[in-house]
Design an enzyme around this catalytic site. Structure first.
Site, PDB file in Angstrom:
ATOM      1  N   HIS A 152       0.837  -1.191   0.000  1.00  0.00           N
ATOM      2  CA  HIS A 152       0.000   0.000   0.000  1.00  0.00           C
ATOM      3  C   HIS A 152       0.876   1.245   0.000  1.00  0.00           C
ATOM      4  CE1 HIS A 152      -4.050  -1.441   0.073  1.00  0.00           C
ATOM      5  NE2 HIS A 152      -3.815  -2.250   1.075  1.00  0.00           N
ATOM      6  N   LYS A 200     -13.037   6.117   7.357  1.00  0.00           N
ATOM      7  CA  LYS A 200     -13.088   7.380   6.606  1.00  0.00           C
ATOM      8  C   LYS A 200     -14.534   7.826   6.389  1.00  0.00           C
ATOM      9  CE  LYS A 200     -11.796   7.617   2.210  1.00  0.00           C
ATOM     10  NZ  LYS A 200     -12.769   8.399   1.412  1.00  0.00           N
TER      11      LYS A 200
END
Length: 916
Positions: free
Chosen positions: A145, A578
Site C-alpha cells: 500500500h 473514513k
C-alpha cells in the site's frame, strides 16, 4: 536493589546515537554535528522538563536553517528514528529471552500461554486441540500500500545493525572481540548514512512483489516451521500419547501483492504470472539449499544405520551413481530428491537453479510428491533408531514444503464490483444484443446471472473483440487457471470483491470465474473462494442481509459445498473509518460480525472472517492479540485472516524473532478466542444501547466536520502533506481513486497517513469526546459509572479505548497548530483547527475519566517509555517538515526542498511506527 530492566535499552539507544553523531561529524563536519546536537538537547530538555524556553529556542533554530542545514537535520533525525526502532526491537527480544531463561510463567500472546489457557478452561484436551487445528486457518496477508516508505536497501542496512546488536547482547566478548564488534557497528551505521533513503523512481508492482518476498527469506520460511514444531512439542509434553502427531498446515502467509487490481491499473495478467513465478523461485531455492545441507548431514553408512525398504528404493532410483556414496543410502536418497526438485525448477521457471543436480531426473508433478519423499526419509530414520535426526533440518524442511508448497504464498485476486459489473454487462450485450444488463434492477440482474451459471456454455468468444478492460479482466482469470495447473490450486484461493453492495456482485464474479474454467457448473465445482468485501458503514449494516439472500440460492449453496461449506467474508476497516469515524466504524464492524455469525449459523455455513486492518488505529490497527480476543462470540471459529499493510510489515516481520513473536500472537489469540467456554452471560443490553448512543453522536460529530463543513477539503489538503505524499514514490497505486481532491475519492490509506504526519491523528479519535459529553448530559447521575463499568467488563470497549489512548499519546496539538498555519484562509483555519483542538481536549478528558488514568498511557508503560525515548527526536522532524512545506508551496519546485520533505515523511513514519 531493583534491577533497571530498561537500562540496556537506553544504553543501546545512546550507543547508536553516539555512532550516528560520530558519523555526522566525520561526514558533514563539526558545525553540522554541533547544530544537530543543539537541536537534540533542546528537544530532550523540552520533553523531559516541559521547558518552554527550550521549545522557543528549538523553534528559532529550526526556522533559521538554510536549505543545506535543513537536509542534514532531517537526515540525522530520520535515521535516529530508524535506529531507535532497532534498539526497541532488540530490547523486546532481550526481555522475552530473560523471561524464558528465568523460567517465568508463559506470557499472554505466547503459544505456551494459549495452550495452557485452553486446556485449563476444560474446553478441550490436547488431542482435541490438535484435532481442532485440522480445520483451522490463521493467515496474515501481506499487502502493498502507498504507506511503505522504506527502501529495501535501508531495510538491509538495518538488518545488519540488528544482527550486530543481538550478537553483542548474547555473547560474552573478549576486549578484542568487543572492539571488533563496535567497529562493525560503526561501519554499519556509516553505510546506513550513505545509503539513499528515497527511491528515485516510482515503485512498480514487481518491485513491491520483490520487497514482500524478502520477508519470506528473512522470517517466514524459517520461523513458521519452528513455530509448528514448538506447538507440536508443547502438546506432546501435555499428552505423551500425541508423540509423533503432526499438525495440519493451519498457519499460512498470504499475499495481495501482484493480485490486487482494485484501483491499480498496473496489476495485469502478465504481472500476476511474474509474481507467481517469483514466489515459486523463492520457495524452490529454499528447498534446494536445505536439501543440499541435509545431504551433507545425513552421512550415515548402511553398515551403521539401518534403512527401510522404501528408503532403499528411493536411493536406488537416485541418479547419483558415485562410488563414494554407494553405502550411504540416505545421501543417495537426498541426492535423488534434489535432482527431481532441480528438474521441477526447470519445468516451472524455465531455467536451471544456481546449483545443478548430479544428473537429470523426472520432475515432481506437485509439492505433495516432494513431501512424500521427505516423509520416506523421516519414517526410515524413525524406524531405525535415528529419531533424533528427524527433529532438525529434516523436520523444518518437511513442514516448509507442506506450508509453502511450490507456490510459497496464496495470492488473492481483488477487483472492484463496478469493474465486474461493466465486464459482465459487455459480455452479455455482445452475446445477446439488447440484454441491457446494467439497466436491470437487482432481481432482474440475479435472474440473468443465475441463468448463466446454470449452463456450461461460455459467454466470451475468441472471435469477438472486447474492450481493453474486459480483455484484461478475462486475462487475469485465465492466468489464475494456468497457475492452478502449474503450481497447484493453493496458488490462488480467493477472489475478493471490493465495494460489495448486493448478491449480484457475487454472482457477477461467479460468471467471470466460469469463463476461465475456475467454476464448472456441470461438476458443481468452484476452485476459488468468492469473497465479498463490505467496506462502508452502509455496506457493513447490509452485510448480513446480503449473505442471507445469497445462501438462499440453491446454485450458490451447491458451489459452496465444493468449498467445504465455508464462506469467507472480508470487512473493511479503512473505508468504514473514513466514512463514519473511528467509533462508528468499530461499532459497525462489531455489529456486522455478530449479525453474520447468526446468519451463518442459521444456514449451516462456517464463517471465516478476513479483517482488512491497517497498521494505524484509524485503519483498524492496534495490538492484534487484544483485537482478536475482543471479537464477538462466535466470530472467530478457528479461521481468521487479516491484512498486514504498509510499513507495518517491516516492523512486524523484518526481524525473525520479532516476526516469530507476531505469528505466535495471531495463533494464540485465535486459539483462545475460538476455544474459550461459551459466555454464560451475554453482553448487557445497557452496554449495547450505550454504545449505539455513543456511535450515533460520534458519527454526527465526525460527519459534521469532515463532510458537512464548507472548506474542510481545502483545509485538509493545505494543512497536511497529502499533496506531497501523492507525489512520493512509495507505492504503485495512486493516492485517489479518481482525479479529484474530494475526501470521498481519496484512498483511506493516504488519508490516515497524512493526519499522522501532522500529528493530529484525527481518524483515530475524532468524535469520541463529543459523544461522551452528550451521553453524560443525558445521564448525569449514573452515566460515567456505566461507561467505567463497560471499560472494565467489556473487552470490545476496552480495546477501543486502549487503541484511542495510544493514538492520543502520539498526537501533539502544539505541533499540529504549526501545520494548521499553512492554511491560507485565516478564518477557515481558525474555525476548523479550533474545532479539532476542542474535540481533542474533550476526548482526552473523557478517556481519562472512563479509564481512571491520571495521564495518557498510564496503563501501557511500555509504550509510554517508547514515546519518551523517541519523541524528542521526532518533534524536530515535524517542525522542519512544516518549514519545508511552506518554502515548497511559496517558492515552487526546488529538488532539494522536495527531497527534504520526502525524507521527513520517511523519518516521521518510522518514529510513529504504525502511521498508515
Amino acid at each position: 536493589m531493583t534491577q533497571d530492566k530498561d537500562a540496556p535499552l537506553r544504553e543501546d539507544i545512546r550507543l547508536l546515537g553516539r555512532l550516528l553523531g560520530d558519523t555526522v561529524r566525520d561526514q558533514q563536519g563539526a558545525a553540522a554535528f554541533g547544530l544537530i546536537e543543539r537541536i537534540r538537547q533542546n528537544s530532550v530538555r523540552f520533553h523531559r522538563d516541559d521547558d518552554d524556553g527550550a521549545r522557543r529556542e528549538l523553534e528559532d533554530i529550526l526556522d533559521a536553517l538554510s536549505r543545506e542545514q535543513t537536509i542534514q537535520v532531517v537526515r540525522a533525525f530520520s535515521y535516529f528514528s530508524h535506529l531507535a526502532n532497532i534498539a526497541e526491537d532488540q530490547h523486546h527480544i532481550r526481555r522475552s529471552r530473560a523471561h524464558l531463561i528465568a523460567g517465568s510463567a508463559p506470557r499472554e500472546g505466547s503459544l505456551a500461554h494459549a495452550v495452557d489457557t485452553v486446556l485449563a478452561s476444560g474446553a478441550t484436551d490436547a488431542a482435541g486441540l490438535a484435532a481442532f487445528l485440522d480445520t483451522a486457518l490463521v493467515s496474515p496477508v501481506l499487502t502493498a500500500h502507498p504507506t511503505e516508505v522504506q527502501r529495501k536497501s535501508i531495510l538491509n542496512c538495518e538488518t545488519v545493525i540488528a544482527r550486530l546488536l543481538d550478537e553483542r547482547d548474547r555473547m560474552q566478548l573478549t576486549p578484542d572481540e568487543a572492539e571488533a564488534a563496535l567497529e562493525a557497528l560503526r561501519r554499519a551505521v556509516l553505510t546506513l548514512w550513505q545509503t539513499r533513503m528515497l527511491r528515485t523512481a516510482k515503485l512498480s508492482v514487481i518491485d513491491e512483489v520483490n520487497n514482500g518476498l524478502s520477508y519470506f527469506g528473512t522470517t517466514f520460511l524459517h520461523e513458521l516451521p519452528r513455530l509448528y514444531a514448538s506447538l507440536e512439542d508443547r502438546l506432546t509434553a501435555t499428552d505423551p500419547g500425541l508423540d509423533g502427531t503432526e499438525l495440519a498446515a493451519f498457519l499460512q502467509v498470504g499475499s495481495w501483492i501482484g493480485g490486487d487490481r482494485d484501483g491499480n491499473p498496473f496489476v495485469t495478467a502478465e504481472v500476476l504470472d511474474k509474481a507467481l513465478s517469483m514466489q515459486a523461485a523463492v520457495a524452490l531455492d529454499h528447498y534446494l539449499a536445505e536439501l543440499h545441507a541435509l545431504g551433507s548431514q545425513l552421512s550415515m553408512s548402511q553398515g551403521f544405520a539401518g534403512a527401510s525398504d522404501a528408503l532403499l528404493a528411493l536411493a536406488e532410483r537416485s541418479p547419483d551413481k558415485s562410488p563414494h556414496r554407494s553405502d550411504e543410502p540416505y545421501r543417495l536418497a537426498v541426492s535423488g530428491i534434489y535432482a527431481r526438485l532441480a528438474a521441477t525448477y526447470r519445468r516451472l521457471l524455465d531455467h536451471d537453479p544456481a546449483r545443478h543436480a548430479v544428473a537429470d531426473a523426472e520432475p515432481y508433478a506437485g509439492a505433495g510428491e516432494l513431501a512424500d519423499d521427505l516423509d520416506t526419509l523421516h519414517r526410515s530414520l524413525l524406524a531405525n533408531g535415528s529419531a533424533a535426526l528427524t527433529r532438525g533440518r529434516l523436520r523444518q524442511l518437511r513442514r516448509a514444503v507442506r506450508v509453502f508448497g511450490f507456490h510459497l504464498a496464496p495470492i488473492d485476486l481483488r477487483q472492484n464490483s463496478d469493474v465486474h459489473e461493466r465486464v459482465v454487462a459487455e459480455l452479455l450485450e455482445t452475446a445477446c444484443p439488447g440484454t441491457d444488463y446494467r439497466a436491470r434492477d437487482e432481481a432482474g440482474r440475479c435472474a440473468l446471472l443465475l441463468e448463466e451459471l446454470a449452463t456450461a456454455r461460455p459467454l466470451a468468444s475468441p472471435h469477438l473483440a472486447y474492450s481493453a478492460e474486459t480483455e484484461g479482466e478475462l486475462a487475469i482469470f485465465r492466468s489464475a487457471r494456468r497457475a492452478h495447473l502449474r503450481y497447484g490450486t493453493a496458488a490462488i484461493r480467493n477472489c475478493i470483491i471490493s465495494k460489495t453492495d448486493d448478491v449480484s456482485d457475487l454472482l457477477e464474479l461467479a460468471v467471470l470465474l466460469k469463463e476461465a474454467g475456475l467454476l464448472r457448473p456441470l461438476e458443481k465445482a468452484l476452485d476459488v473462494n468468492i469473497v465479498p468485501l463490505f467496506e462502508t458503514i452502509g455496506d457493513l449494516e447490509n452485510a448480513a442481509g446480503v449473505m442471507d439472500r445469497l445462501f438462499s440460492l440453491p446454485i450458490y449453496r451447491e458451489l459452496l459445498a465444493a468449498r467445504g461449506q465455508t464462506q469467507e467474508v472480508m470487512l473493511g476497516y479503512s473505508d468504514s473509518n473514513k466514512d463514519g469515524g473511528f467509533l462508528t466504524s468499530g461499532w459497525a464492524l462489531y455489529k456486522a460480525e455478530g449479525e453474520l455469525v447468526a446468519i451463518f449459523a442459521r444456514h449451516g455455513v462456517r464463517l471465516c472472517l478476513f479483517h482488512g486492518r491497517g497498521g494505524s488505529v484509524g485503519r483498524g490497527g492496534g495490538p492484534s492479540y487484544q483485537a482478536i480476543l475482543a471479537q464477538p462470540e462466535g466470530a472467530v471459529q478457528g479461521q481468521i485472516r487479516l491484512t498486514e499493510q504498509g510499513e507495518v510489515i517491516g516492523a512486524k516481520y523484518g526481524n525473525p524473532e520479532v516476526g516469530r513473536r507476531n505469528l505466535e500472537v495471531l495463533v494464540a489469540a485465535t486459539l483462545e478466542t475460538s476455544l474459550r467456554p461459551a459466555d454464560a452471560s451475554p453482553t448487557p443490553m445497557a452496554f449495547l444501547d450505550t454504545m449505539q448512543a455513543l456511535s450515533d453522536a460520534a458519527f454526527s460529530a465526525y460527519r459534521s466536520l469532515v463532510y458537512d463543513t464548507e472548506g474542510f477539503e481545502r483545509y485538509f489538503w493545505e494543512s497536511t502533506v497529502i499533496s506531497e505524499i501523492a507525489a512520493l514514490n512509495i507505492g504503485s497505486r495512486p493516492a485517489s481513486r479518481k482525479k479529484s481532491t474530494a475526501i470521498e475519492d481519496l484512498r483511506a490509506i493516504p488519508w490516515v497517513f497524512s493526519w499522522a504526519q501532522c500529528r493530529v491523528m484525527l481518524p483515530g479519535w475524532y468524535g469520541f469526546g463529543s459523544a461522551v459529553q452528550a451521553f453524560l448530559a443525558q445521564h448525569p447521575g449514573d452515566g460515567l459509572a456505566l461507561l467505567q463499568r463497560m471499560f472494565r467488563e467489556w473487552s470490545f470497549f476496552a480495546t477501543l479505548l486502549s487503541n484511542m489512548d495510544m493514538v492520543l499519546a502520539k498526537s501533539d496539538l502544539a505541533i499540529a497548530s504549526r501545520y494548521a498555519d499553512l492554511v491560507k484562509d485565516v478564518a477557515l483555519r481558525e474555525e476548523i483547527f479550533g474545532r479539532i483542538r476542542a474535540e481533542h481536549q474533550a476526548t482526552v478528558h473523557a478517556l481519562l475519566q472512563i479509564t481512571g488514568q491520571r495521564e495518557l498511557l498510564d496503563g501501557n508503560p511500555l509504550l509510554k517509555r517508547s514515546i519518551r525515548n523517541r519523541f524528542p527526536y521526532l518533534d524536530p522532524l515535524n517542525h522542519v517538515q512544516v518549514e519545508l512545506l511552506r518554502r515548497h508551496r511559496e517558492h515552487g519546485e526546488d529538488p532539494r526542498i522536495r527531497n527534504g520533505i520526502h525524507i521527513s515523511i520517511n523519518g516521521i513514519a518510522a518514529g510513529l511506527r504504525n502511521s498508515g
